[in-house]
Design a protein around this motif. Structure first.
Motif, short mmCIF file in Angstrom:
data_model
loop_
_atom_site.label_atom_id
_atom_site.label_comp_id
_atom_site.label_asym_id
_atom_site.label_seq_id
_atom_site.Cartn_x
_atom_site.Cartn_y
_atom_site.Cartn_z
N CYS A 1431 21.87 43.17 13.37
CA CYS A 1431 22.87 42.92 12.32
C CYS A 1431 23.85 41.83 12.76
O CYS A 1431 24.22 40.93 12.00
CB CYS A 1431 23.60 44.22 12.00
N CYS A 1432 24.28 41.93 14.00
CA CYS A 1432 25.24 40.95 14.52
C CYS A 1432 24.66 39.55 14.52
O CYS A 1432 25.29 38.59 14.07
CB CYS A 1432 25.66 41.37 15.93
N ARG A 1433 23.41 39.42 15.02
CA ARG A 1433 22.78 38.10 15.06
C ARG A 1433 22.52 37.56 13.65
O ARG A 1433 22.66 36.36 13.39
CB ARG A 1433 21.47 38.18 15.85
N MET A 1455 20.42 41.85 -2.12
CA MET A 1455 20.55 43.08 -2.92
C MET A 1455 21.28 44.18 -2.17
O MET A 1455 21.85 45.08 -2.77
CB MET A 1455 19.17 43.59 -3.34
N LYS A 1456 21.25 44.10 -0.82
CA LYS A 1456 21.85 45.18 -0.04
C LYS A 1456 22.80 44.60 0.99
O LYS A 1456 22.69 43.44 1.38
CB LYS A 1456 20.77 46.02 0.65
N LEU A 1457 23.74 45.47 1.46
CA LEU A 1457 24.70 45.08 2.46
C LEU A 1457 24.75 46.17 3.54
O LEU A 1457 24.45 47.34 3.28
CB LEU A 1457 26.09 44.89 1.85
N PRO A 1458 25.17 45.81 4.77
CA PRO A 1458 25.23 46.80 5.86
C PRO A 1458 26.52 47.64 5.76
O PRO A 1458 27.60 47.11 5.53
CB PRO A 1458 25.23 45.93 7.11
N THR A 1459 26.37 48.93 5.96
CA THR A 1459 27.54 49.83 5.96
C THR A 1459 27.45 50.75 7.19
O THR A 1459 26.38 50.87 7.81
CB THR A 1459 27.59 50.69 4.69
N THR A 1460 28.58 51.35 7.54
CA THR A 1460 28.62 52.28 8.69
C THR A 1460 29.26 53.59 8.24
O THR A 1460 29.96 53.67 7.23
CB THR A 1460 29.45 51.68 9.84
N PHE A 1492 31.61 51.88 3.70
CA PHE A 1492 32.36 50.69 4.15
C PHE A 1492 31.43 49.72 4.87
O PHE A 1492 30.58 50.12 5.68
CB PHE A 1492 33.51 51.10 5.08
N VAL A 1493 31.62 48.45 4.54
CA VAL A 1493 30.76 47.40 5.12
C VAL A 1493 30.93 47.37 6.63
O VAL A 1493 31.99 47.71 7.17
CB VAL A 1493 31.10 46.01 4.53
N TRP A 1494 29.84 46.89 7.26
CA TRP A 1494 29.81 46.83 8.72
C TRP A 1494 30.57 45.61 9.22
O TRP A 1494 30.53 44.54 8.61
CB TRP A 1494 28.36 46.75 9.19
#
Length: 1703
Positions: A1431-1433, A1455-1460, A1492-1494
Motif C-alpha cells: 500500500c505504501c509503495r 473503485m476502492k480505497l484503503p481503510t484501517t 477511515f482511509v489508510w
C-alpha cells in the motif's frame, strides 16, 4: 575524524598508490583527463563560466548574501613565477570531504542526477577547465590547503587530479590581496597562477563578464571583478549586484511567479548603470516525448523570461538572448531574455536545437510569454493608457537568425491574436482591452480632426460603436508604434467607418470653417469616397437663403433635376454679379447653387486651396465656374426652350460686347450654341447654318433646301427682333450680324454643297446659270472643300451641258478636244458618235473653266475618246453579239489609229477583256484565245480543249490581222504557251493510260508552266504512268536508281516506272515527276520502304529471305553517299524483325548473336539468341555480323551483360545453382559497375529477390543476406545471423564484396541492424540474442514501422520465450508489477540495453497511471486485505506521478480505497465507504469500524498525510464530519429533572457576551451593530438549567451497502433553541475546572450563535474556551480581546450597559 591534511594524505595513498605499487591505469587516467579538459571547451571564457556555475551550485549559510569575487594581481604570491595571478573568493559553506574526493576524480561530480534539486552543472569536470589558463590551481577551503598540477605526479604519473598539500601562499598572503579592511576571508578561495600567454585573454574575458549573468542565478547576489596594481591609481573594479527584488507574486493557476529585479553594474558609483527587469518564472510538465537520458527523473521544466524596462546592461554590443542559467552566445533578436535548463553544445555557445528536451522547452516559451505579457498589461490598472505602449516593445517584432526561434516567434504571434491585450480609445480614464483583430487604427489626420473637434465641444464618447469595430487608443496609435501594430495585425479601419463616424457625429455643422475644410480635405485624400455618398457633407445656400447641405450622391447625380453646387472662380475679371444675374434668367433650368460666401472665402485663404478645389471638381462635381464654364452650363440647360436659346445668343453677344469674353472664346461657345430654325425648333448640333431662304442666293439657284438632311440649320426670324435680357438691350439686325460672324450663317458661293442631288441639275441650264455653278465649284476648290459624292454625281450625270449635234448631255459623257481633232475621230469611227461641248454656244469663256469641267467629268484628249469608243462598243457587245463585219471593222479601226499615230492603249484595254470573239469554245475574250496551226496537234488530240478561232466563221481574212490580234492577247503559236494547254485540260478520264508522247508533253508543260496546280492535282488522281505492275497514279510510283534501286526489290509489290516504255528521256524529267508525286529521291523511297518494313514487321511477315536480301542491300550501300535516314535507322532498331529463341521476333538491340562465350551464364538465364531453323540460312546470318552489330544486335559478351539482368531466371530448386553460376553472375555485375551502368530496376530486383544465395540461415535473396568480415567479429560470429556461407562458396566470395553490396547484400556493420532485428525472433539462444541486442543498441537502431515488437524473456523452465513488447516495462520502481508485466531490469543487467529498450523499442519505461489503476482494481477484485508495504509503495508512486489533468481520470477509474480498523490491517473497500478523519473526536468514535482511509505511519516525501488526503478526496472519499447524521434527544420535557441555576455562579455572562460581540465585529464576518445585538440577544435570553441525566449525542454513518453504523457520545451541555434553555449535566467536580467541559461549552455556545455562519464556529469556539478557563472575568476578557486584536464600539458598550444594568 581525520584532519583535512590527513584526508589528503589518505587520498594520495589509497587512490593514487603513492608510496605503494604502481597503478597500471594511471597513464590512461592522465590522458583521459587531459583530453576531456582540452576538447570540451573551445575558449578560455568557459573556465570562468564553469567557476560561476560552481559558485551557483554551492550551498550558503542562511541569511548571508551569496557573493563571488574575482581579483587579478601581479604579485607572485604562489612563488611559481607567474606574471599574474587570479584569485576567486566565494562565501559558500566550503568544501566537504566528499567534494574533495570528487574533485580528485574524473566524472564523479557530487551534483550528478540532481537537476531537480537546483543544480545547474552537469558535465562533472567544471573545475578542471581551469587548467586551460593555469598549470597549478590552488584551493583554500574549510582547512584544506591544496593544489593540483597538470604535469604528471612523479610518484604516480597522473596529472590534473592528484592533490598536494601546500604551505604557500598563506592565508595572510591571500588576505592582503583580498583587503585588510574587508573583514575575514570568504570560506573558499581559489588561486590560479596564470600561464604567460593566458594573462591577456583572462583579463579580456574578466572584463567581458556579462552584467546580466545574475538574472537567472537563484543564489548569487553579488559578483565583482577587480584588478590589483602596485599603482593604486590603475586599480579597477567592476561589480554586478541585485539591489532589490520586489512585487513578488505567485500565481497558482498558472504555476508561475513574477517579481522585479533591479540590477546595477559599473566600475564605481559615478559610472554605475542600472536596469530593472520584470522576471517571469513558470513551471510546465515534461512531456514523455521530450524526455532524454541526461534529464531523466526531471518531471517539470521551468521557463523564465526577463523583460528589461531600461536599456539592457552590457559590456559590448553582444546581448545574449538565451541563458542556460549562464549566458550563451546566441542573439535571438528578441527584446526579452529566455532562460531554461537547456541542453547545451559542448562549447556552451549554443543550445542543441535537435535535442528533444530543448524542443520541449521551446514549445512552452510562447505560453510563458503570453502569460507574462498579459500579466504586465492587465496588472497596470492604475497606470494611464499612455504608459502601456512601452510594454508592447517586448513583443518579438523582428525575426531571428535562428529558424527555431522564428518558429517560437510565430507561435507567440498566433497566441497574441487570441488575447485581449490591445487598449482602445474611450476618451475617459476607464481602460478596455480587446483582441488585436477586433481593434483598428485611424489615420493621423483624422485623429487631429477629432482632437480639435473635441476641444470645440463635439461629443465623441461613442467612437467605438460604429460597425462593431473598436478604435485603438490614441496614445498607442502613433507612427513610432507602426512596427508593433503591424506585427499584431492591427490594421486601419475601413473607409466605411469614417463615413459612419462623420454621419453619426456633429463634425460637419458643429465645427469651424477651418476644421470643416480639414474634414473635406481628409475625405478628399481617402482612396475611395463611395462610402460618403449619402452623407450631407457639402454646404450651399438654398434659394430661400437658408444654409443647407448636399450629399456626394446628390452632387454627382445625373439627369433632370439633379442639384449642382458651384463656386465662383475669383481669379477672373468677370464680376460675380454678372454670373448671378444671368443665372437668375436660367435658374429654373440650370438647377445650380453657389456655396456660402464664408466657405468660399475660407477655401480661398486655405493653403490647400488647389487640392480642395481639384477634389471638389473631380470627385464631388462642385465646379469652380468662370464665365466660360458658366456659358457652357447655360447652354446645356436650354434643352428645347426656344426662348432660352434666343436668350443665350443675346448672353454671348453682350458678354462679347462687355469684354468679359474674347472673340476667340465666343467662337468656341457658338459652335455648340443651340439654334432656332424657321419652324421654331431647337437644333443643338449642325453641320452648317443657312441664311433665311427669302434673302439668299442658294434658293434662287437650287430651289428647295437640299441641305436639310445634312443637318444644316436655316435660321428663324426671331433672331431679327430687338430684345432685352438681364438688363441688356439688343437692336434689330445686330444679332444676325453677330451670328454671321460667329456662327457662320452662309450663302452661295460661301456654303459647302450638300451630299445630295437637286432637280435643277437635270434640266438645261442657261449660260449664266452654268457659269454660276462653275464659279461655285471653283470657289470650293480654292478653299479645299471636296465636292460631296452625290452632289458631284448629280452634276456629272445631269443633262445640262450643251454639246454639238445632240443637244444637252451629262458632263461625264462630253468632250472638249478641239474641233479639228474631234472631226478626225468622228470620221475614224463609223460605229460611235463623240459628244463635244458646244463652244459656239458658250464662247471662249468656257475654256477658262477646264479644271472645273474636268472635276465634273468632261474629257479632253483623244485617248479618252478612243476609250469611250471601246467602252461603247463593249456596251453594245454585252447586249448583242458583234457580227463578223463588226469584228473586222474594229481590227481595221486599230490599224487606222496606228497609222494616225494616235495612242491606242486605252482603246485596246477597253475591248481586249470583253467576250465578243467567236471560238471553238463559244464567245471568248481575245486574251487566251488561240489562232490554230499544226503545232497544236498532240495537245488538242489527247490532252487539252484549246479555244481556237472559228475558222469557218471568220475565214482566211482573219489571218491578215495577226499583229492586231496579238495586241488584243490572242495566242498565235504553241511556243512558250504551254500554260494554255494546262488551263484547258480535258477531264481526268481522258488522261488515263497516256501514251509516252503525251506523258513527255505533260512533263514539258509542267517544266515551262508556273505552278500548274490543276494539272498536278489531275495527274495525282489518274492512273497515267506505266510501271512494272501496270498503270498507276504518280503518288504510287517509284523512279528507280542504279545505285540504291536494290532496296525497292527487297519486298515484291513496289510500283517502279517502266523506263523501257518511256525511254531514257524519262530520267530527264526527274523534278517534274517528283512534282506529280513520284518518289524519285533516295530519302523518299527509303521513307516509303521504311513504312512497308515497319508494317511487315508488325504483321510478323518478314521472312528469312527478306532479312538476307535486306542485309545484302545494306552491304551494297556501304561506301556510297547513301545513308539510311535517322527515322528508318530508328525503325530498324525499334521494330521486331529478327527471330529469336526466347519469345519470337525482337528488335535488334534485344537480340544476341550466339557465341561460345555465353555458355557459362546460360544455366541461370533465358537469353534471346537469334534463331533461324534453316541450317543454310542460319549459317548465312553469321556472314552479316557487322551489319547486325550496326543495327544494335549484341555480338559480344561484354556488350550484352545487361541482358543478364533482364533475363535472369533462377531455378525453382536453389540447391542446383552451382557456385560457378553465381560467380559468373557476379562477374557480369562487376562489368556493369565498371561502366557505371548498373541500376537495380524493380523487375531486376524482383528477379533477385528469389532465394538463391546460400547463408547460414538457408537460401535467401541478397537483400536479406549479410557478408561477414573482421568488423563483425567484435559483435557476432558468422552463424549468429544470415551471413553468406563462405564454406560453400569458398574464400573467393569475400573478393566479391562490391558486387554483392550492389545487389543488396549488406557488409557494413552499421547497416545490418534491420536485417538482424528481423532475424531475432527465429533465435532461441539467449547469449546470441543478447549479443544482437547489444549490437542494435551500439548502432542506435530503431524499428521503422509501428509493427508488433517481440522481446526475448528468459524462462527458467523452458529457457526463454518471445513476448509482445506491450507486456513489458523497463523499470518497476515500486516493485509492484512483477505479476502484471515482464520487468526488463530484472532480466537484463546492462543499463545501455535498458535505455535501448525504452528509447529505441519504445517499451514503456515505467508503469503509467493507468497501469497503477488497473493493478489497484485487480487487487480490489482479488483480495480484501493489503500489506502495509504494498500500500505504501503504491500510493507513494501515485502521489509522485499524479498530474492535475489526470486527477479526474483517477477519480473515475479507482473503485476502492484503503481503510484501517486501528490494528494496522489494511482493507480495500468501496470508495463511497471510505472517509477522511477530519474530526479527531469522530475518529476516536469510529476507529474500529474499517471506515477511515489508510495513512502511512510516518510522513514520507512525497507521500505526506495532507497530500494523500487531497488525493483521496479527489477520488471520492468524504470528510467524516460532513458525512455523519447527528441526533440529539430533547430534554425540555424533563422539567422535573431540570434545575434552574444562575450562570454567574459558573462564569461572568457579560464577559462572554463582550467576547462574542468583539468577534462578530472584527472577524471576517464584519457584522453590523444591529445584527450583532440581535445575535447575542438570543444568548442573553437563555435560562440556564442543570440535570443529573447524561446529555448524549447519537452519530450515525450510512454505508453504500445500506448498513448504518451508530455511535453515542456524552456532550455534557446542550443549547435548546426552541425552549431558550441552556442545560448543563451535573458532575461531581466543578464544571469550570474541567477542560472537557470548557470545550463542550464553547462548541455549544458557538454553534448556537453562528447558526447561519457555521464556517466560523471553530474560531469562535477556540476564543470562548480561553475565556471560559478565565471565568470570563472582566480584566482577563479585556486582555484576551486585546491579544486577539478584538474590540467593540460605542454602540456595543451601550448595548452591554442596557443588557446588564447592575454589573
Amino acid at each position: 575524524m581525520a584532519t583535512p591534511k590527513e584526508h589528503i594524505e589518505e587520498i594520495r595513498t589509497t587512490k593514487f598508490s603513492i608510496g605503494g605499487k604502481p597503478n597500471p591505469l594511471t597513464e590512461d587516467l592522465h590522458h583521459a583527463v587531459k583530453n576531456l579538459s582540452a576538447e570540451l571547451y573551445a575558449k578560455d571564457v568557459h573556465f570562468l563560466m564553469e567557476l560561476i556555475q560552481n559558485a551557483e551550485d554551492n550551498h550558503y549559510i542562511e541569511g548571508e548574501s551569496p557573493t563571488l569575487e574575482f581579483v587579478i594581481t601581479y604579485d607572485d604570491i604562489t612563488g611559481t613565477g607567474a606574471p599574474a595571478t587570479l584569485l576567486i573568493f566565494n562565501n559558500e559553506k566550503g568544501f566537504s570531504p566528499k567534494n574533495i574526493e570528487s574533485i580528485c576524480s574524473v566524472g564523479r561530480s557530487t551534483k550528478k542526477n540532481n537537476r531537480s534539486s537546483g543544480y545547474i552543472g552537469e558535465k562533472g569536470i567544471g573545475f578542471k577547465s581551469v587548467f586551460l589558463v593555469t598549470a597549478q590551481p590552488y584551493i583554500f577551503s574549510n582547512g584544506y590547503h591544496i593544489r593540483f598540477n597538470e604535469r604528471p605526479c612523479p610518484h604516480c604519473r597522473i596529472g590534473y587530479v592528484v592533490p598536494e598539500w601546500v604551505e604557500k601562499p598563506t592565508l595572510v598572503d591571500i588576505k592582503k590581496i583580498y583587503g585588510a579592511g574587508k573583514g575575514s576571508l570568504p570560506t573558499t578561495t581559489i588561486v590560479l597562477p596564470l600561464k604567460p600567454d593566458k594573462v591577456t585573454p583572462v583579463k579580456q574575458q574578466l572584463s567581458n563578464i556579462h552584467p546580466e549573468v545574475l538574472l537567472f542565478l537563484s543564489k548569487i547576489r553579488h559578483l565583482s571583478v577587480r584588478e590589483e596594481n602596485k599603482d593604486t591609481r590603475k586599480n579597477t573594479v567592476t561589480a554586478v549586484s541585485i539591489s532589490s527584488e520586489i512585487n513578488f507574486v505567485t500565481r497558482k493557476n498558472m504555476n508561475a511567479e513574477s517579481y522585479t529585479i533591479h540590477l546595477s553594474a559599473g566600475k564605481n558609483s559615478k559610472e554605475q548603470k542600472e536596469c530593472s527587469y520584470y522576471m517571469w518564472k513558470q513551471k510546465f510538465p515534461v512531456k514523455l516525448k521530450n524526455m532524454v537520458e541526461r534529464r531523466m527523473g526531471v518531471e517539470e521544466c521551468v521557463v523564465s523570461l526577463a523583460f528589461p524596462f531600461q536599456e539592457r546592461l552590457h559590456k559590448d554590443k553582444s546581448l545574449p538572448g538565451v541563458y542556460a542559467f549562464l549566458p550563451t552566445e546566441m542573439v535571438t533578436n528578441f527584446p526579452f531574455i529566455i532562460q531554461a535548463d537547456f541542453v547545451l553544445a559542448s562549447s556552451r555557445e549554443t543550445i542543441l536545437f535537435d535535442d528533444k528536451w530543448n524542443q520541449g522547452i521551446l514549445e512552452y516559451v510562447p505560453s510563458a510569454f503570453i502569460d507574462a505579457f498579459k500579466t504586465l498589461i492587465t496588472g497596470s490598472n492604475e497606470a494611464p493608457v499612455s504608459n502601456l505602449p512601452y510594454i508592447f516593445k517586448f513583443l518579438p517584432i523582428h525575426s531571428s537568425s535562428y529558424e527555431n526561434f522564428n518558429h517560437v516567434r510565430q507561435k507567440i504571434k498566433a497566441k497574441l491574436d487570441e488575447e485581449k491585450i490591445v487598449p482602445i480609445e474611450t476618451f475617459t480614464n476607464q481602460k478596455h482591452f480587446y483582441k488585436p483583430r477586433e481593434v483598428s487604427r485611424l489615420l493621423p489626420t483624422f485623429w487631429s480632426i477629432l482632437m480639435k473637434a473635441q476641444q470645440e465641444g463635439v461629443y465623441l464618447l461613442d467612437l467605438s460603436s460604429h460597425d462593431g469595430m473598436k478604435i485603438l487608443s490614441s496614445s498607442f496609435d502613433k507612427r513610432e508604434y507602426d512596427h508593433i501594430l503591424k506585427f499584431l495585425g492591427v490594421k486601419l479601419v475601413n473607409i466605411d467607418w469614417y463615413a459612419k463616424c462623420i454621419q453619426s457625429s456633429n463634425l460637419v455643422d458643429g465645427v469651424s470653417e477651418d476644421i470643416y475644410l480639414e474634414l473635406l480635405l481628409f475625405v478628399a485624400r481617402l482612396p475611395s469616397s463611395k462610402h460618403f455618398r449619402d452623407i450631407p457633407l457639402f454646404k450651399y445656400v438654398a434659394s430661400d437663403g437658408i444654409l443647407s447641405f448636399s450629399s456626394l450622391q446628390e452632387c454627382t447625380e445625373h439627369g433632370d433635376g439633379a442639384k449642382r453646387v458651384v463656386v465662383v472662380d475669383s481669379s477672373k475679371n468677370c464680376p460675380c454679379s454678372w454670373l448671378i444675374n444671368w443665372n437668375n434668367v436660367f435658374a429654373c433650368a440650370t438647377n445650380q447653387f453657389f456655396m456660402p460666401e464664408s466657405t468660399q472665402q475660407a477655401i480661398t485663404q486655405s493653403p490647400y486651396k488647389y487640392n480642395l478645389l481639384e477634389w471638389l471638381a473631380n470627385h464631388v462635381k462642385i465646379r469652380t465656374l468662370d464665365l466660360y464654364s458658366f456659358a457652357h452650363v447655360l447652354c446645356s440647360s436650354i434643352h428645347n426652350n426656344c426662348k432660352l436659346a434666343i436668350a443665350y445668343a443675346h448672353f454671348l453677344y453682350h458678354s462679347l460686347s462687355k469684354g468679359y469674353l474674347s472673340s476667340q472664346t465666343v467662337y468656341a461657345l457658338c459652335r455648340s450654341m443651340p439654334l432656332v430654325d424657321k419652324f421654331g425648333r431647337i437644333t443643338k448640333s449642325r453641320k452648317g447654318v443657312l441664311l433665311p431662304a427669302d434673302v439668299s442666293k442658294w434658293a434662287d439657284l437650287i430651289g428647295s433646301n437640299p441641305w436639310r438632311n445634312e443637318n444644316y440649320v436655316e435660321l428663324g426670324k426671331a433672331y431679327l427682333n430687338d430684345s432685352s435680357y438681364a438688363g441688356q438691350h439688343t437692336d434689330s439686325g445686330k444679332l444676325i450680324e453677330f451670328l454671321k460672324t460667329h456662327v457662320g450663317a452662309s450663302d452661295i458661293p460661301f456654303i459647302s454643297p450638300p451630299n445630295a442631288g437637286f432637280s435643277a441639275a437635270d434640266t438645261p441650264l442657261t449660260k449664266d446659270s452654268a457659269f454660276l455653278l462653275l464659279d461655285w465649284i471653283r470657289d470650293l476648290k480654292k478653299t479645299g472643300v471636296d465636292l460631296p459624292e452625290r452632289f458631284l454625281e448629280c452634276i456629272k450625270g445631269g443633262r445640262w451641258l450643251k454639246v454639238t449635234g445632240n443637244g444637252y448631255m451629262p458632263p461625264s459623257k462630253s468632250f472638249l478636244i478641239g474641233s479639228s481633232l474631234g472631226k478626225l475621230l468622228q470620221s475614224g469611227s463609223v460605229l460611235v458618235d463623240i459628244p463635244l461641248v458646244d463652244e459656239s454656244f458658250y464662247g471662249d469663256k468656257i475654256n477658262e473653266y477646264k479644271e472645273e469641267l474636268k472635276t465634273i467629268g468632261v474629257m479632253f484628249n483623244c485617248e479618252e475618246a478612243c476609250e469611250f469608243i471601246g467602252i461603247e462598243l463593249m456596251s453594245r457587245a454585252a447586249s448583242f453579239s458583234l457580227s463578223r463585219s463588226h469584228v473586222l471593222l474594229m481590227l481595221n479601226f486599230i490599224q487606222y489609229i496606228k497609222k494616225s499615230l494616235i495612242p491606242l492603249d486605252k482603246f485596246v484595254d477597253s475591248i481586249r477583256k470583253g467576250s465578243w470573239l467567236k471560238t471553238s469554245c463559244g464567245l471568248r475574250s481575245p486574251v487566251g484565245s488561240v489562232l490554230n496551226d499544226s503545232g497544236w496537234r498532240v495537245a488538242s488530240s489527247q490532252i487539252s480543249d484549246v479555244p481556237f478561232f472559228d475558222h469557218a466563221y471568220f475565214g482566211e481574212e482573219i489571218y491578215n490581222y495577226k499583229e492586231e490580234l496579238k495586241l488584243l492577247g490572242v495566242i498565235v503559236d504553241l511556243s512558250e504557251n504551254y500554260q494554255v494547254v494546262i488551263e484547258n485540260l480535258k477531264p481526268p478520264s481522258n488522261l488515263a493510260s497516256l501514251t509516252a508522247e503525251a506523258v513527255l508533253l505533260i512533263m514539258e508543260c509542267i517544266r515551262h508552266s508556273n505552278a500548274p496546280i490543276e494539272l498536278l492535282n489531275l495527274l495525282k488522281g489518274t492512273n497515267c504512268l506505266k510501271t512494272n505492275i501496270g498503270f498507276k497514279t504518280p503518288g504510287e510510283c517509284f523512279l528507280s536508281d542504279p545505285v540504291w534501286g536494290c532496296i525497292l526489290e527487297v519486298f515484291n509489290g513496289l510500283p517502279v516506272i517502266d523506263h523501257k516504255f518511256y525511254g531514257e528521256k524519262i530520267f530527264g524529267y526527274k523534278d517534274e515527276l517528283k512534282q506529280t508525286g513520284v518518289r524519285v529521291d533516295f530519302n523518299d523511297c527509303i521513307k516509303e520502304f521504311a513504312s512497308l518494313f515497319e508494317h511487315k514487321a508488325l504483321e510478323i511477315s518478314i521472312s528469312q529471305q527478306h532479312v538476307i536480301s535486306f542485309l545484302s542491300c545494306c552491304r551494297l550501300l556501304e561506301g556510297t553517299d547513301y545513308r539510311f535516314p535517322s527515322d528508318f535507322s530508328t525503325i530498324i532498331r525499334k521494330v521486331k524483325w529478327l527471330h529469336t529463341s526466347v519469345d519470337g521476333f525482337r528488335c535488334p538491340r534485344k537480340c544476341i548473336l550466339y557465341g561460345p562465350e555465353w555458355k557459362s551464364i546460360s544455366s541461370i538465364t533465358c537469353l534471346p539468341f537469334i534463331n533461324y531453323n534453316d541450317k543454310c540460312c542460319g549459317l548465312g546470318i553469321h556472314e552479316y555480323k557487322e551489319e547486325l552489330k550496326s543495327f544494335g544486335v549484341v555480338t559480344e559478351l561484354k556488350d550484352g551483360v545487361r541482358f543478364v539482368l533482364e533475363c535472369l531466371k533462377f531455378p525453382s530448386n536453389p540447391s542446383t545453382i552451382s557456385p560457378e553460376s553465381v560467380f559468373s553472375l557476379l562477374e557480369c555485375i562487376r562489368l556493369l559497375m565498371k561502366d557505371n551502368k548498373l541500376t537495380i530496376e524493380d523487375d531486376f530486383r524482383k528477379r533477385l529477390s528469389k532465394n538463391w544465395l546460400k547463408t547460414h540461415a538457408g537460401y535467401r535473396p541478397p537483400e536479406k543476406c549479410l557478408l561477414f568480415d573482421s568488423k563483425w567479429s567484435s559483435f557476432l560470429n558468422p552463424t549468429a545471423g544470415p551471413f553468406v556461407d563462405e564454406n560453400f562458396y569458398g574464400p573467393k566470395i569475400a573478393s566479391c564484396q562490391k558486387e554483392l553490396n550492389a545487389i543488396g547484400v549488406i557488409s557494413d556493420v552499421e547497416n545490418g541492424c534491420s536485417l538482424l532485428a528481423s532475424h531475432l525472433e527465429s533465435l532461441s539462444d539467449h547469449e546470441t540474442i543478447v549479443k544482437i541486442y547489444k549490437y542494435l543498441c551500439e548502432h542506435n537502431w530503431k524499428p521503422e514501422e509501428k509493427a508488433a515488437i517481440k522481446i526475448w524473456i528468459l524462462d527458467g523452465v523452458k529457457g526463454g520465450k518471445w513476448v509482445d513488447s506491450k507486456e513489458c516495462i523497463v523499470h518497476d520502481p515500486a516493485k509492484l508489477f512483477s505479476s502484471k508485466f515482464y520487468v526488463l531490469e530484472d532480466i537484463y543487467d546492462n543499463s545501455s540495453l535498458l535505455l535501448f529498450f525504452y528509447f529505441a523499442m519504445e517499451i514503456k519505461n515505467k508503469p503509467s497511471l493507468e497501469d497503477y489503476v488497473d493493478l489497484w482494481n485487480d487487487w480490489g477484485s482479488s483480495m480484501e486485505q493489503l500489506s502495509y508495504d504494498e500500500c505504501c509503495r503504491f500510493w507513494m508512486s501515485v502521489s509522485k506521478h499524479l498530474r492535475t489533468n489526470e486527477e479526474k481520470k483517477l477519480a473515475e477509474s479507482l473503485m476502492k480505497l484503503p481503510t484501517t480498523s486501528g490494528n494496522n490491517e489494511i482493507f480495500l473497500v468501496d470508495k463511497e465507504d471510505a472517509f477522511i478523519p477530519d474530526n479527531l473526536h469522530m475518529k476516536k468514535l469510529f476507529e474500529k469500524e474499517k471506515v477511515f482511509v489508510w495513512y502511512p505511519q510516518y510522513n514520507i516525501t512525497p507521500l505526506s498525510k495532507s497530500k494523500l488526503s487531497d488525493i483521496y478526496r479527489k477520488i471520492g472519499a468524504r470528510n467524516i464530519s460532513e458525512s455523519l447524521c447527528k441526533d440529539e434527544s430533547s430534554l425540555v420535557n424533563d422539567d422535573g429533572k431540570l434545575k434552574y441555576v444562575d450562570p454567574n455562579n459558573f462564569f461572568n455572562l457579560k464577559g462572554l457576551v463582550k467576547i462574542i460581540l468583539g468577534f462578530l465585529a472584527c472577524s471576517s464576518l464584519k457584522m453590523e451593530p444591529k445584527k450583532r445585538h440581535e445575535t447575542v440577544q438570543s444568548l442573553i435570553n437563555l435560562s440556564f438549567h442543570e440535570t443529573m441525566e447524561p446529555i448524549n449525542v447519537s452519530y450515525s454513518l450510512s454505508l453504500s451497502s445500506g448498513d448504518i453504523i451508530t455511535k453515542k457520545a456524552n456532550k455534557r451541555v446542550r443549547w435548546e433553541s426552541q425552549s431558550c434553555k441552556f442545560i448543563i449535566q451535573k458532575t461531581d467536580g466543578v464544571p469550570g475546572d474541567s477542560l472537557q467541559y470548557a470545550t463542550n461549552f464553547s462548541e455549544a455556545i458557538s454553534e448556537g450563535i453562528l447558526r447561519e455562519n457555521h464556517d466560523h464556529v471553530p474560531a469562535l469556539a477556540e476564543l470562548i474556551t480561553l475565556g471560559f478557563v478565565m471565568k470570563f472575568k472582566s480584566e482577563e476578557v479585556d486582555f484576551l480581546m486585546e491579544s486577539k486584536n478584538l474590540q467593540i464600539d460605542l454602540e456595543d458598550d451601550e448595548f452591554l450597559s442596557s443588557a446588564f444594568p447592575f454589573d
